[in-house]
Design a protein around this motif. Structure first.
Motif, PDB file in Angstrom:
ATOM      1  N   ASN A  89       4.769 -65.442 -50.338  1.00 19.00           N
ATOM      2  CA  ASN A  89       5.217 -64.101 -49.951  1.00 19.00           C
ATOM      3  C   ASN A  89       4.693 -63.683 -48.584  1.00 19.00           C
ATOM      4  O   ASN A  89       4.356 -62.520 -48.372  1.00 19.00           O
ATOM      5  CB  ASN A  89       4.851 -63.075 -51.029  1.00 19.00           C
ATOM      6  CG  ASN A  89       5.506 -63.396 -52.342  1.00 19.00           C
ATOM      7  OD1 ASN A  89       6.653 -63.832 -52.378  1.00 19.00           O
ATOM      8  ND2 ASN A  89       4.779 -63.207 -53.418  1.00 19.00           N
ATOM      9  N   GLU A 118       8.795 -67.428 -52.299  1.00 16.20           N
ATOM     10  CA  GLU A 118       9.589 -66.366 -51.683  1.00 16.20           C
ATOM     11  C   GLU A 118      10.549 -65.766 -52.701  1.00 16.20           C
ATOM     12  O   GLU A 118      10.617 -66.213 -53.843  1.00 16.20           O
ATOM     13  CB  GLU A 118      10.369 -66.905 -50.476  1.00 16.20           C
ATOM     14  CG  GLU A 118       9.570 -66.939 -49.192  1.00 16.20           C
ATOM     15  CD  GLU A 118       9.055 -65.581 -48.739  1.00 16.20           C
ATOM     16  OE1 GLU A 118       9.612 -64.536 -49.151  1.00 16.20           O
ATOM     17  OE2 GLU A 118       8.097 -65.558 -47.966  1.00 16.20           O
ATOM     18  N   TYR A 119      11.305 -64.782 -52.244  1.00 13.01           N
ATOM     19  CA  TYR A 119      12.298 -64.110 -53.070  1.00 13.01           C
ATOM     20  C   TYR A 119      13.674 -64.706 -52.812  1.00 13.01           C
ATOM     21  O   TYR A 119      14.038 -64.941 -51.661  1.00 13.01           O
ATOM     22  CB  TYR A 119      12.326 -62.611 -52.767  1.00 13.01           C
ATOM     23  CG  TYR A 119      11.057 -61.920 -53.177  1.00 13.01           C
ATOM     24  CD1 TYR A 119      10.886 -61.483 -54.496  1.00 13.01           C
ATOM     25  CD2 TYR A 119      10.025 -61.719 -52.278  1.00 13.01           C
ATOM     26  CE1 TYR A 119       9.719 -60.858 -54.893  1.00 13.01           C
ATOM     27  CE2 TYR A 119       8.850 -61.091 -52.663  1.00 13.01           C
ATOM     28  CZ  TYR A 119       8.702 -60.671 -53.977  1.00 13.01           C
ATOM     29  OH  TYR A 119       7.548 -60.055 -54.371  1.00 13.01           O
ATOM     30  N   THR A 121      16.731 -63.824 -52.287  1.00 13.09           N
ATOM     31  CA  THR A 121      17.580 -62.690 -51.927  1.00 13.09           C
ATOM     32  C   THR A 121      17.894 -62.733 -50.434  1.00 13.09           C
ATOM     33  O   THR A 121      17.166 -63.351 -49.653  1.00 13.09           O
ATOM     34  CB  THR A 121      16.898 -61.344 -52.269  1.00 13.09           C
ATOM     35  OG1 THR A 121      17.821 -60.280 -52.006  1.00 13.09           O
ATOM     36  CG2 THR A 121      15.637 -61.123 -51.455  1.00 13.09           C
ATOM     37  N   PRO A 131      13.987 -61.696 -45.558  1.00  7.72           N
ATOM     38  CA  PRO A 131      14.015 -62.603 -46.703  1.00  7.72           C
ATOM     39  C   PRO A 131      14.626 -63.956 -46.362  1.00  7.72           C
ATOM     40  O   PRO A 131      15.356 -64.092 -45.369  1.00  7.72           O
ATOM     41  CB  PRO A 131      14.878 -61.852 -47.716  1.00  7.72           C
ATOM     42  CG  PRO A 131      15.734 -60.946 -46.914  1.00  7.72           C
ATOM     43  CD  PRO A 131      14.912 -60.575 -45.713  1.00  7.72           C
ATOM     44  N   SER A 157      11.041 -61.173 -60.619  1.00  8.01           N
ATOM     45  CA  SER A 157      10.180 -60.347 -59.791  1.00  8.01           C
ATOM     46  C   SER A 157       9.820 -59.072 -60.547  1.00  8.01           C
ATOM     47  O   SER A 157      10.678 -58.453 -61.170  1.00  8.01           O
ATOM     48  CB  SER A 157      10.889 -59.988 -58.490  1.00  8.01           C
ATOM     49  OG  SER A 157      10.163 -59.018 -57.789  1.00  8.01           O
ATOM     50  N   LYS A 163      14.813 -62.821 -58.483  1.00  5.32           N
ATOM     51  CA  LYS A 163      13.818 -63.840 -58.806  1.00  5.32           C
ATOM     52  C   LYS A 163      12.981 -64.220 -57.593  1.00  5.32           C
ATOM     53  O   LYS A 163      13.392 -64.058 -56.457  1.00  5.32           O
ATOM     54  CB  LYS A 163      14.516 -65.092 -59.321  1.00  5.32           C
ATOM     55  CG  LYS A 163      15.330 -64.862 -60.577  1.00  5.32           C
ATOM     56  CD  LYS A 163      15.364 -66.084 -61.421  1.00  5.32           C
ATOM     57  CE  LYS A 163      16.148 -65.858 -62.683  1.00  5.32           C
ATOM     58  NZ  LYS A 163      15.357 -65.375 -63.768  1.00  5.32           N
ATOM     59  N   MET A 164      11.804 -64.722 -57.905  1.00  5.47           N
ATOM     60  CA  MET A 164      10.950 -65.388 -56.932  1.00  5.47           C
ATOM     61  C   MET A 164      11.087 -66.887 -57.198  1.00  5.47           C
ATOM     62  O   MET A 164      11.276 -67.291 -58.340  1.00  5.47           O
ATOM     63  CB  MET A 164       9.479 -65.003 -57.126  1.00  5.47           C
ATOM     64  CG  MET A 164       9.172 -63.567 -56.912  1.00  5.47           C
ATOM     65  SD  MET A 164       7.442 -63.203 -57.355  1.00  5.47           S
ATOM     66  CE  MET A 164       6.573 -64.124 -56.098  1.00  5.47           C
TER      67      MET A 164
END
Length: 171
Positions: A89, A118-119, A121, A131, A157, A163-164
């Motif tokens: 992150n 990370e995410y 997205t 992102p 998340s 989601k991550m």
């Protein structure tokens, strides 16, 4: 996220002993998770922009974690030779990801590894300003000479919908 969940998210077989860096380590959750996955004799450099605080988690025997206050996004930031780099992150704060990855890759051994959390997205927000999806991450690293991307895990998340993911990236 609890420590057991962080360990499960980034769990990767065969991580090599050596010196690793956790860039943007925050309170050290993923530094400690990594410490549970590395062989004894390994060292983790836990680096964050914020002032260094003691880790609120116990470290497995035989692993050394050294906290350091520094900004890894600066072009004059220097790292020693590393076996691996964890960025949990923290990559989503970087606008010029290609140059950062190329610069950081210079510190990795030939068989070195990145572990990225990370995410999944494309929607920016104040906490995830830039992102990067797993597909975009794979392409980013491919352009930097890293041809192997393995998705290690994913989880919902807590702070946002979606989601991550965690990925291991190597040459």
């Amino acid at each position: 996220m609890e420590i057991k969940e962080a360990i499960a998210l980034i769990h990767a077989e065969g991580l090599q002993a050596g010196t690793w860096a956790d860039l943007g380590c925050g309170e050290g959750l993923f530094s400690v998770a990594l410490a549970h996955l590395l062989p004894p004799g390994s060292t983790i450099l836990a680096i964050d922009q914020q002032p260094v605080k003691p880790l609120p988690y116990s470290i497995p025997a035989g692993i050394s974690v050294m906290r350091q206050q520094a900004d890894f996004s600066l072009t004059n930031f220097q790292l020693p030779a590393l076996q691996g780099i964890v960025m949990a992150n923290s990559l989503h704060y970087i606008t010029d990801k290609p140059n950062l990855i190329k610069r950081l890759a210079q510190s990795l051994t030939d068989d070195g590894t990145f572990i990225i959390v990370e995410y999944e997205t494309t929607q920016a927000n104040p906490w995830v300003p830039y992102p990067i999806t797993l597909q975009a991450l794979t392409e980013l690293f491919r352009e930097a000479g890293f041809t192997n991307t393995i998705k290690l895990g994913e989880r919902n998340s807590v702070y946002r919908s979606g989601k991550m993911y965690a990925a291991r990236i190597s040459r």
